[in-house]
Design a protein around this motif. Sequence first.
Motif, PDB file in Angstrom:
ATOM      1  N   ALA B 138       0.837  -1.196   0.000  1.00 25.99           N
ATOM      2  CA  ALA B 138       0.000   0.000   0.000  1.00 25.99           C
ATOM      3  C   ALA B 138       0.876   1.251   0.000  1.00 25.99           C
ATOM      4  N   ASN B 139       1.932   1.232   0.794  1.00 29.16           N
ATOM      5  CA  ASN B 139       2.817   2.397   0.827  1.00 29.16           C
ATOM      6  C   ASN B 139       3.515   2.623  -0.509  1.00 29.16           C
ATOM      7  N   ILE B 140       3.889   1.530  -1.151  1.00 29.11           N
ATOM      8  CA  ILE B 140       4.552   1.680  -2.448  1.00 29.11           C
ATOM      9  C   ILE B 140       3.601   2.337  -3.444  1.00 29.11           C
ATOM     10  N   VAL B 141       2.352   1.871  -3.452  1.00 24.42           N
ATOM     11  CA  VAL B 141       1.381   2.417  -4.407  1.00 24.42           C
ATOM     12  C   VAL B 141       1.052   3.874  -4.063  1.00 24.42           C
ATOM     13  N   ARG B 142       0.950   4.135  -2.785  1.00 24.10           N
ATOM     14  CA  ARG B 142       0.588   5.484  -2.334  1.00 24.10           C
ATOM     15  C   ARG B 142       1.714   6.477  -2.587  1.00 24.10           C
ATOM     16  N   GLY B 143       2.922   5.970  -2.550  1.00 23.69           N
ATOM     17  CA  GLY B 143       4.077   6.852  -2.660  1.00 23.69           C
ATOM     18  C   GLY B 143       4.672   7.078  -1.291  1.00 23.69           C
ATOM     19  N   VAL B 144       5.975   7.225  -1.250  1.00 24.08           N
ATOM     20  CA  VAL B 144       6.665   7.430   0.018  1.00 24.08           C
ATOM     21  C   VAL B 144       7.608   8.618  -0.147  1.00 24.08           C
ATOM     22  N   PRO B 145       8.032   9.218   0.954  1.00 23.45           N
ATOM     23  CA  PRO B 145       8.936  10.362   0.829  1.00 23.45           C
ATOM     24  C   PRO B 145      10.313   9.951   0.292  1.00 23.45           C
ATOM     25  N   LEU B 223      -9.045   5.259  -7.005  1.00 23.69           N
ATOM     26  CA  LEU B 223      -9.408   6.668  -7.156  1.00 23.69           C
ATOM     27  C   LEU B 223      -8.252   7.599  -6.792  1.00 23.69           C
ATOM     28  N   ALA B 224      -7.544   7.261  -5.759  1.00 25.60           N
ATOM     29  CA  ALA B 224      -6.530   8.200  -5.271  1.00 25.60           C
ATOM     30  C   ALA B 224      -5.159   7.997  -5.907  1.00 25.60           C
ATOM     31  N   TYR B 225      -4.800   6.766  -6.222  1.00 28.23           N
ATOM     32  CA  TYR B 225      -3.395   6.525  -6.566  1.00 28.23           C
ATOM     33  C   TYR B 225      -3.138   5.852  -7.913  1.00 28.23           C
ATOM     34  N   SER B 226      -4.182   5.394  -8.578  1.00 28.12           N
ATOM     35  CA  SER B 226      -3.890   4.644  -9.800  1.00 28.12           C
ATOM     36  C   SER B 226      -3.432   5.557 -10.928  1.00 28.12           C
ATOM     37  N   ASN B 227      -2.407   5.101 -11.659  1.00 30.25           N
ATOM     38  CA  ASN B 227      -1.943   5.846 -12.834  1.00 30.25           C
ATOM     39  C   ASN B 227      -2.690   5.446 -14.086  1.00 30.25           C
ATOM     40  N   ASN B 228      -3.451   4.364 -14.012  1.00 29.16           N
ATOM     41  CA  ASN B 228      -4.044   3.812 -15.231  1.00 29.16           C
ATOM     42  C   ASN B 228      -5.488   3.375 -14.998  1.00 29.16           C
ATOM     43  N   PRO B 229      -6.406   3.878 -15.821  1.00 23.20           N
ATOM     44  CA  PRO B 229      -7.796   3.438 -15.676  1.00 23.20           C
ATOM     45  C   PRO B 229      -7.944   1.925 -15.860  1.00 23.20           C
ATOM     46  N   ILE B 230      -7.016   1.317 -16.614  1.00 27.28           N
ATOM     47  CA  ILE B 230      -7.131  -0.117 -16.891  1.00 27.28           C
ATOM     48  C   ILE B 230      -7.070  -0.945 -15.606  1.00 27.28           C
ATOM     49  N   SER B 231      -6.539  -0.359 -14.542  1.00 32.87           N
ATOM     50  CA  SER B 231      -6.453  -1.122 -13.295  1.00 32.87           C
ATOM     51  C   SER B 231      -7.837  -1.423 -12.718  1.00 32.87           C
ATOM     52  N   TRP B 232      -8.868  -0.728 -13.225  1.00 35.74           N
ATOM     53  CA  TRP B 232     -10.228  -1.143 -12.823  1.00 35.74           C
ATOM     54  C   TRP B 232     -10.469  -2.608 -13.170  1.00 35.74           C
ATOM     55  N   THR B 274      -0.648  -2.665 -11.875  1.00 30.62           N
ATOM     56  CA  THR B 274      -1.193  -1.805 -12.945  1.00 30.62           C
ATOM     57  C   THR B 274      -1.460  -0.399 -12.426  1.00 30.62           C
ATOM     58  N   CYS B 275      -1.813  -0.264 -11.154  1.00 21.86           N
ATOM     59  CA  CYS B 275      -1.961   1.072 -10.580  1.00 21.86           C
ATOM     60  C   CYS B 275      -0.638   1.828 -10.645  1.00 21.86           C
ATOM     61  N   LEU B 276       0.451   1.120 -10.360  1.00 21.28           N
ATOM     62  CA  LEU B 276       1.765   1.764 -10.301  1.00 21.28           C
ATOM     63  C   LEU B 276       2.333   2.113 -11.670  1.00 21.28           C
ATOM     64  N   VAL B 280       7.560   2.328 -10.164  1.00 24.21           N
ATOM     65  CA  VAL B 280       7.700   1.212  -9.229  1.00 24.21           C
ATOM     66  C   VAL B 280       7.730   1.719  -7.794  1.00 24.21           C
ATOM     67  N   MET B 281       8.065   2.994  -7.629  1.00 23.35           N
ATOM     68  CA  MET B 281       8.088   3.576  -6.294  1.00 23.35           C
ATOM     69  C   MET B 281       7.970   5.093  -6.423  1.00 23.35           C
ATOM     70  N   PRO B 282       6.726   5.606  -6.396  1.00 22.61           N
ATOM     71  CA  PRO B 282       6.555   7.041  -6.557  1.00 22.61           C
ATOM     72  C   PRO B 282       6.983   7.811  -5.314  1.00 22.61           C
ATOM     73  N   SER B 283       7.484   9.020  -5.550  1.00 27.03           N
ATOM     74  CA  SER B 283       7.859   9.887  -4.437  1.00 27.03           C
ATOM     75  C   SER B 283       6.729  10.854  -4.141  1.00 27.03           C
TER      76      SER B 283
END
Lengths: 467, 353
Positions: B138-145, B223-232, B274-276, B280-283
């Motif tokens: 979850a943290n990876i998908v959400r992004g970490v500092p 809704l909050a973190y996906s980069n791609n609609p296809i992840s639906w 697919t969300c990511l 692979v690790m957003p900041s």
Amino acid sequence: MNALDLARWQFGITTVYHFLFVPLTIGTSFLVAIMQTAWFRTGDERWLRATKFFGKLLLINFAMGVVTGIVQEFQFGMAWSDYSRFVGDIFGAPLAVEGLASFFLESTFLGLWIFGWDRLSRGLHLTTIWLASIGTMLSAYFILAANSFMQHPVGYTYNPVTGRAELQDFGRVLFQNTTVTTFFHTITSCFLVSGTMVLGVSLWLMMRGKSVDAMRKTMSLGVITVLIAGIGVVFTGDAQAKIMVQQQPMKMAAAEGLYKTSAPAPFSLFKLGTIDGSAEYFSIDIPGLLSFMATGDWNGEVKGINDLQAQYTAKFGPGNYAPYVPLVFWAFRAMIGLGMIAVLFALFVWWRTRKGKIPSNKWLGWAAITCVLFPLGGTAAGWIFTEMGRQPWIVFGLMKTQDGVSPTLSTGTALISIVTLTVLYGVLAIIEVGLLARAVKIGPPETVELLPVDDDANNGRTLTFSY
Amino acid sequence: MSLEMLQNIWIGLIAVLWIGYFVLEGFDFGVGVLLPIVAKDEAERRTVLTTLGPIWDGNEVWLLVAGGATFAAFPEWYATLFSGFYLALLLILVALIVRGVAFEFRSKRGDRTWRKRWDIAITVASFVPALLWGVAFANIVRGVPLQLDANNNSQFVGNFFDLLNPYALIGGLTTLALFVTHGAVFLALKTDGDIRVRANKVAGQTGLAAAVLAVVFGVWTQLAYSNNPISWLPLALAVVAWVATLGMNRLGREGWAFVTSAVTLAMVVLFLFTCLYPNVMPSTLDPAATLTIHNASSTEYTLRLMTWVAVVFTPVVLVYQAWTYWVFRKRLSPGQIPNPHEGALDLPHEITV
């Protein structure tokens, strides 16, 4: 102590600890496979009892090897992230191959072996222990290829844009002479350890009158293994020394505490002096032996620490390029000496038990049960020698250890980590030794009842083995 | 093959390795957590643990290979992730160590206290990683500092407690509930008698909890973190497969329930990847510090080499692991378990039965 020191201590502690289980697993799985093959071929039930008994010791040990191995893989990224970035392109490959080609093999087939006695045909069941054994050796090969890259980097280029080492020729990483000789030296050492364990345990049980018939057989197997492995260790070690003196001359110089370039160079059995080599108080030397070990010529020239230091300063800039000499010096001697004790003990046992004799000295009983500690100490010393002897480098000539540590690692985290792992490992060591001692005390089963093999999925008969 | 294509292949392969790990070790985490609930006496506990006996170690190797493959294919990701999540991974490591040893050592003594302690160890050490893998992902998908350091490397600048945010905790509870249910479904398939009945019942209950958590977590993520609609798509498939799991479990179709719960876990992993993608690790601090499959990857040479290795070895591994499951396909019941001291390292005076 700062985070770097703690990370180094943690790597040392966890690696030496992991490698207590590795040689026992590699060697013993092979020896158990031999025992089971002997039973399969001859039907002699003494070999079956031996298989079951040493198989039990193997499994207690294997569990520890597996779980401590996970730490090894994770720790590169956790504590040594800058190192991982720098060499990931090269170092990650053998690690990934190790997982795919050997971890799956050893874990899956060992599972089949443990639980498959009444499920698989005798031949197929025998195959599973052989595959598990091959898996352990393959695993050793790949991880030693990775380690050999740290000792002698080949098959790469340095990319100044990214500041990373990049893989150019995986074949060279896998098959460079450092990898090949290190593999055979390590594998023969593993057999030295396991052979000593098998011979010691067998002798102890024989002296107590337990399963004497089966234990006499395994004791001979242990003695033969130790003698063959002992010869192998010497020859592979000799080959390795000659390669090392070309690739890492500083390590060889430190191994002898040789400060001045000498031809011929002696080998000291014992030496006391100052750390910077300015004075030597006492030593027992064998003239020319170091020259012979390093070059094959009793008068060959061996470079000293002072000359190498000057040479490296010119090449790499100012800095200290010598490892901590007393540790490397004594680790080298401990490695050789402890290994030799194992071989001498095997010869002694062979002599004392020839023509069906069973010795009864109390001290020999103690020696039998503890003798495995000598070659185990030897392998630990060997790793301490080769890793500490490479310092200050983490990848020889390319990256210093101090530059490899994770920049985000705080002293607090490093401290929590090392304390947690050390305490956990300590507790597990006590439990493990306790279980091994029980298994040995109980000894091999008097009889083994094997159910006929039945692969019918629906029968409800009692399992041969369960958790 | 171009570098970009190889990078795509490798993120795909790493997703496959995590699918293998979640599907396989997922159920054995679940079984570990459920040990005190589905097994009421010693013979039942041994039955439950023996269902895992031949396979747990092979299951765990999927993690090691996922780790090794990440190191080889995306070294920057491996380095930033593992050093950044140091304490969380240390907790997972401790749990995996204790758990593995507990499986092997528990039956080595007949002593009640001994076994009871290892039982607790198995349950706790299965619970912790089942929760923490969800928190980590979850943290990876959400992004970490993450921030760039002087050498242009992305470094984690947060701390352990940053990882314990509400969203990530829901992620953790989701994997926990999914794994527990998956484990219950596995036990219902692999055992007979009371354990089978209890496991079936537990699967129905935890399955509902998992459904609620997964929908909340899934929709939030999308809704909050996906980069791609296809992840639906994988999310929807996960939901469908989970509904099927609950239905099949209720109908007592255990084989199908296991297949669909495995599909659910596979879809969950696919959903996260697919969300990511292509990250692979957003900041959360600096877009330039975000790691993607492009800036975190190895060179073309290494990726191509590793592709060959994967093409050769993966099918072989799948075949022999599948064969192991076939060999041990039989249901187990407490009646088949040998006497507790059989195989234990009890000295003669300790044997009381």
